[in-house]
Write an enzyme that holds these catalytic residues in place. Structure first.
Site, PDB file in Angstrom:
ATOM      1  N   GLY A   1      41.935  38.053  28.312  1.00  0.00           N
ATOM      2  CA  GLY A   1      40.825  38.446  28.707  1.00  0.00           C
ATOM      3  C   GLY A   1      39.948  40.107  28.050  1.00  0.00           C
TER       4      GLY A   1
ATOM      5  N   GLY B   1      36.628  42.239  29.375  1.00  0.00           N
ATOM      6  CA  GLY B   1      36.423  43.445  30.280  1.00  0.00           C
ATOM      7  C   GLY B   1      36.573  44.151  30.481  1.00  0.00           C
ATOM      8  CD  GLN B   2      36.802  49.036  34.417  1.00  0.00           C
ATOM      9  OE1 GLN B   2      37.719  48.507  35.485  1.00  0.00           O
ATOM     10  NE2 GLN B   2      37.465  50.024  34.620  1.00  0.00           N
TER      11      GLN B   2
ATOM     12  CG  ASP C   1      36.648  37.301  27.888  1.00  0.00           C
ATOM     13  OD1 ASP C   1      36.194  36.164  28.739  1.00  0.00           O
ATOM     14  OD2 ASP C   1      37.004  38.290  28.255  1.00  0.00           O
TER      15      ASP C   1
ATOM     16  CE1 TYR D   1      42.847  41.253  40.520  1.00  0.00           C
ATOM     17  CE2 TYR D   1      43.441  42.870  42.750  1.00  0.00           C
ATOM     18  CZ  TYR D   1      42.969  42.467  41.400  1.00  0.00           C
ATOM     19  OH  TYR D   1      43.951  43.117  39.651  1.00  0.00           O
TER      20      TYR D   1
ATOM     21  CE  LYS E   1      45.780  40.623  38.941  1.00  0.00           C
ATOM     22  NZ  LYS E   1      46.205  40.897  37.476  1.00  0.00           N
TER      23      LYS E   1
ATOM     24  CB  ILE F   1      40.943  51.647  35.470  1.00  0.00           C
ATOM     25  CG1 ILE F   1      42.763  51.069  35.952  1.00  0.00           C
ATOM     26  CG2 ILE F   1      40.397  51.739  33.939  1.00  0.00           C
ATOM     27  CD1 ILE F   1      43.186  50.041  34.716  1.00  0.00           C
TER      28      ILE F   1
HETATM   29  P1  NAD Z   1      37.544  42.523  34.263  1.00  0.00           P
HETATM   30  O1  NAD Z   1      36.893  41.385  34.983  1.00  0.00           O
HETATM   31  O2  NAD Z   1      36.501  43.308  33.944  1.00  0.00           O
HETATM   32  O3  NAD Z   1      37.886  40.782  32.952  1.00  0.00           O
HETATM   33  C1  NAD Z   1      38.984  40.262  32.970  1.00  0.00           C
HETATM   34  C2  NAD Z   1      38.288  39.671  31.279  1.00  0.00           C
HETATM   35  O4  NAD Z   1      38.892  38.278  31.696  1.00  0.00           O
HETATM   36  C3  NAD Z   1      36.750  39.076  31.944  1.00  0.00           C
HETATM   37  O5  NAD Z   1      36.648  39.922  30.405  1.00  0.00           O
HETATM   38  C4  NAD Z   1      36.842  37.327  32.030  1.00  0.00           C
HETATM   39  O6  NAD Z   1      35.741  36.904  31.453  1.00  0.00           O
HETATM   40  C5  NAD Z   1      37.907  37.320  31.707  1.00  0.00           C
HETATM   41  N1  NAD Z   1      38.396  35.725  31.720  1.00  0.00           N
HETATM   42  C6  NAD Z   1      38.361  35.345  33.794  1.00  0.00           C
HETATM   43  N2  NAD Z   1      38.509  33.733  33.463  1.00  0.00           N
HETATM   44  C7  NAD Z   1      39.334  33.313  32.498  1.00  0.00           C
HETATM   45  C8  NAD Z   1      39.667  32.503  31.826  1.00  0.00           C
HETATM   46  N3  NAD Z   1      40.574  31.493  32.584  1.00  0.00           N
HETATM   47  N4  NAD Z   1      41.003  33.258  30.156  1.00  0.00           N
HETATM   48  C9  NAD Z   1      40.405  33.810  29.752  1.00  0.00           C
HETATM   49  N5  NAD Z   1      39.610  35.000  30.094  1.00  0.00           N
HETATM   50  C10 NAD Z   1      39.389  34.437  31.116  1.00  0.00           C
HETATM   51  O7  NAD Z   1      38.799  42.604  34.842  1.00  0.00           O
HETATM   52  P2  NAD Z   1      39.743  44.046  34.046  1.00  0.00           P
HETATM   53  O8  NAD Z   1      39.371  44.816  35.392  1.00  0.00           O
HETATM   54  O9  NAD Z   1      39.326  44.462  32.321  1.00  0.00           O
HETATM   55  O10 NAD Z   1      41.092  43.650  34.542  1.00  0.00           O
HETATM   56  C11 NAD Z   1      42.077  43.524  33.803  1.00  0.00           C
HETATM   57  C12 NAD Z   1      43.276  42.898  34.514  1.00  0.00           C
HETATM   58  O11 NAD Z   1      43.994  44.538  34.683  1.00  0.00           O
HETATM   59  C13 NAD Z   1      43.401  41.997  35.482  1.00  0.00           C
HETATM   60  O12 NAD Z   1      44.270  41.029  35.527  1.00  0.00           O
HETATM   61  C14 NAD Z   1      43.139  42.570  36.579  1.00  0.00           C
HETATM   62  O13 NAD Z   1      43.940  42.484  37.781  1.00  0.00           O
HETATM   63  C15 NAD Z   1      44.030  44.307  36.330  1.00  0.00           C
HETATM   64  N6  NAD Z   1      43.929  45.157  36.943  1.00  0.00           N
HETATM   65  C16 NAD Z   1      42.923  45.626  36.353  1.00  0.00           C
HETATM   66  C17 NAD Z   1      42.840  47.214  37.488  1.00  0.00           C
HETATM   67  C18 NAD Z   1      41.002  47.607  37.581  1.00  0.00           C
HETATM   68  O14 NAD Z   1      40.643  48.857  38.030  1.00  0.00           O
HETATM   69  N7  NAD Z   1      40.164  47.305  36.303  1.00  0.00           N
HETATM   70  C19 NAD Z   1      42.947  47.313  38.354  1.00  0.00           C
HETATM   71  C20 NAD Z   1      44.593  47.216  38.224  1.00  0.00           C
HETATM   72  C21 NAD Z   1      44.882  45.576  37.879  1.00  0.00           C
HETATM   73  C1  AKB Z   2      40.430  45.583  42.499  1.00  0.00           C
HETATM   74  O1  AKB Z   2      39.456  46.603  42.709  1.00  0.00           O
HETATM   75  O2  AKB Z   2      40.023  44.844  42.385  1.00  0.00           O
HETATM   76  C2  AKB Z   2      41.000  46.456  41.253  1.00  0.00           C
HETATM   77  C3  AKB Z   2      42.171  46.490  41.561  1.00  0.00           C
HETATM   78  C4  AKB Z   2      42.581  48.203  41.919  1.00  0.00           C
HETATM   79  O3  AKB Z   2      42.973  45.796  41.065  1.00  0.00           O
HETATM   80  N1  AKB Z   2      40.598  47.692  40.551  1.00  0.00           N
END
Ligand code: NAD
Ligand code: AKB
Length: 317
Positions: free
Chosen positions: A10, A13-14, A36, A140, A144, A170
């Site tokens: 992944g 992603g962000q 990814d 979601y 988790k 984040i």
């Molecule tokens: P994002 O949605 O920006 O990125 C997720 C990435 O996963 C994407 O690039 C997508 O193409 C890839 N993906 C989706 N399905 C896939 C699959 N089957 N195989 C391979 N890749 C796949 O998410 P993020 O914000 O970068 O978050 C990353 C992790 O951190 C996630 O598990 C999310 O739950 C967790 N998280 C994020 C935040 C936040 O604020 N960004 C907060 C809490 C937890």
């Molecule tokens: C969302 O809003 O879904 C994420 C998280 C807090 O897990 N940024």
């Protein structure tokens, strides 16, 4: 440290797009394999196309690169997840089971599993402590919470070294968020810097826990580098950066961009936000591996605006 071979799933992603560079800075460019669903058009070196629901391909990649650590970031986030709950459950859980099993079979030494404040629900009012009851309101959050319990199970049953953080929302200038409830807190800075009006999908006083990307990276690596005997939580560590409402982030931006305008147009994400805690008590992370955030809301605002101004000037020139 240099002998680690790390797979980030992944990675586009962000978080992933920042984390890959961060880890490459620590472990070496060719020690970190990004993966990814699609090739990253900006960074194609040391990259594998991987749909992590496909365990066989994951297994081949782990073997091909002699992977010793996996950061499993792939998931469907809270807001997007509600559009197709069963598909979200399938993706979030199947990808994680594949990671756990492939890691077990190949002797992968460490796994990072990102959890979320979304594991908490209506039974937490205000502040969530480490062991608050988990009754998540979104698919979601359910995935988790289940992932955290499976991490704990694989640790107890197979002795696997799996570490996890419950990230708050984040905030980053480097990358855009992908379908969460906290996404407004990134978008607002882009609109402010571009001189545009911002329509906020949450009500003005809806306080949520958030963290700046730089602090999130620091926490992630601190946790992953901590000696195993310091890790007392094998589900997911609570992690706090700061908490603020849309009105408070707007006021912080106004100190630098005084003519910025906002309207509040809450949608379905308001109910999700209201089901989450407003504050996070991260005492265990502080005690066990020395976690301390470095950024306040105003400090983050200054850096976000400075960096986004640079970014948009580059685009315009
Ligand atoms: P994002 O949605 O920006 O990125 C997720 C990435 O996963 C994407 O690039 C997508 O193409 C890839 N993906 C989706 N399905 C896939 C699959 N089957 N195989 C391979 N890749 C796949 O998410 P993020 O914000 O970068 O978050 C990353 C992790 O951190 C996630 O598990 C999310 O739950 C967790 N998280 C994020 C935040 C936040 O604020 N960004 C907060 C809490 C937890
Ligand atoms: C969302 O809003 O879904 C994420 C998280 C807090 O897990 N940024």
């Amino acid at each position: 440290m240099k002998s680690e071979r790390i797979l980030v799933i992944g990675a586009n992603g962000q978080i992933g797009s920042v984390l890959v560079e961060y880890l490459r800075g620590m472990y070496g460019e060719n020690q970190v394999i990004a993966s990814d669903l699609k090739v990253n058009s900006e960074r194609q070196d040391y990259f594998e196309v991987l749909d992590a629901t496909d365990g066989k391909t994951l297994d081949k990649i782990v073997k091909r690169h002699s992977i010793t650590q996996i950061y499993h970031l792939a998931a469907i986030l809270s807001a997007k997840g509600e559009q197709d709950p069963l598909n979200t459950w399938q993706i979030n859980m199947q990808t994680y089971f594949n990671v756990l099993e492939v890691a077990r079979e190949n002797g992968v030494k460490k796994i990072f599993y990102p959890s979320s404040i979304a594991v908490f629900g209506a039974h937490v009012h205000g502040s969530a402590d480490q062991f608050s009851y988990l009754d998540p309101s979104t698919v979601y959050g359910i995935s988790k919470a289940a992932g955290e319990n499976w991490s704990n199970y694989y640790f107890n049953r197979y002795g696997m070294d799996i570490r996890s953080l419950r990230y708050p929302g984040i905030i980053s200038y480097q990358s855009m968020p992908g379908g969460g409830t906290t996404d407004y807190a990134v978008d607002i800075y882009h609109k402010a810097v571009k001189g545009e009006h911002f329509d906020c999908f949450l009500e003005e006083n809806t306080t949520l826990p958030m963290i700046y990307m730089s602090d999130a990276m620091d926490a992630t690596v601190r946790l992953m580098e901590a000696p195993a005997e310091k890790i007392t939580v094998r589900t997911g560590y609570n992690l706090a950066g700061m908490s603020f409402s849309p009105k408070e982030i707007y006021d912080s931006i106004l100190k630098i961009i005084p003519d910025f305008e906002i309207s509040y147009k809450p949608d379905y994400r308001q109910a999700i936000a209201e089901s989450w805690p407003q504050q996070i008590d991260d005492s265990e992370a502080r005690t066990d591996w020395g976690w301390r955030p470095a950024y306040s809301l105003d400090k983050m605002t200054e850096e976000m605006i400075t960096e986004l101004r640079k970014k948009y000037e580059i685009v315009r020139s």
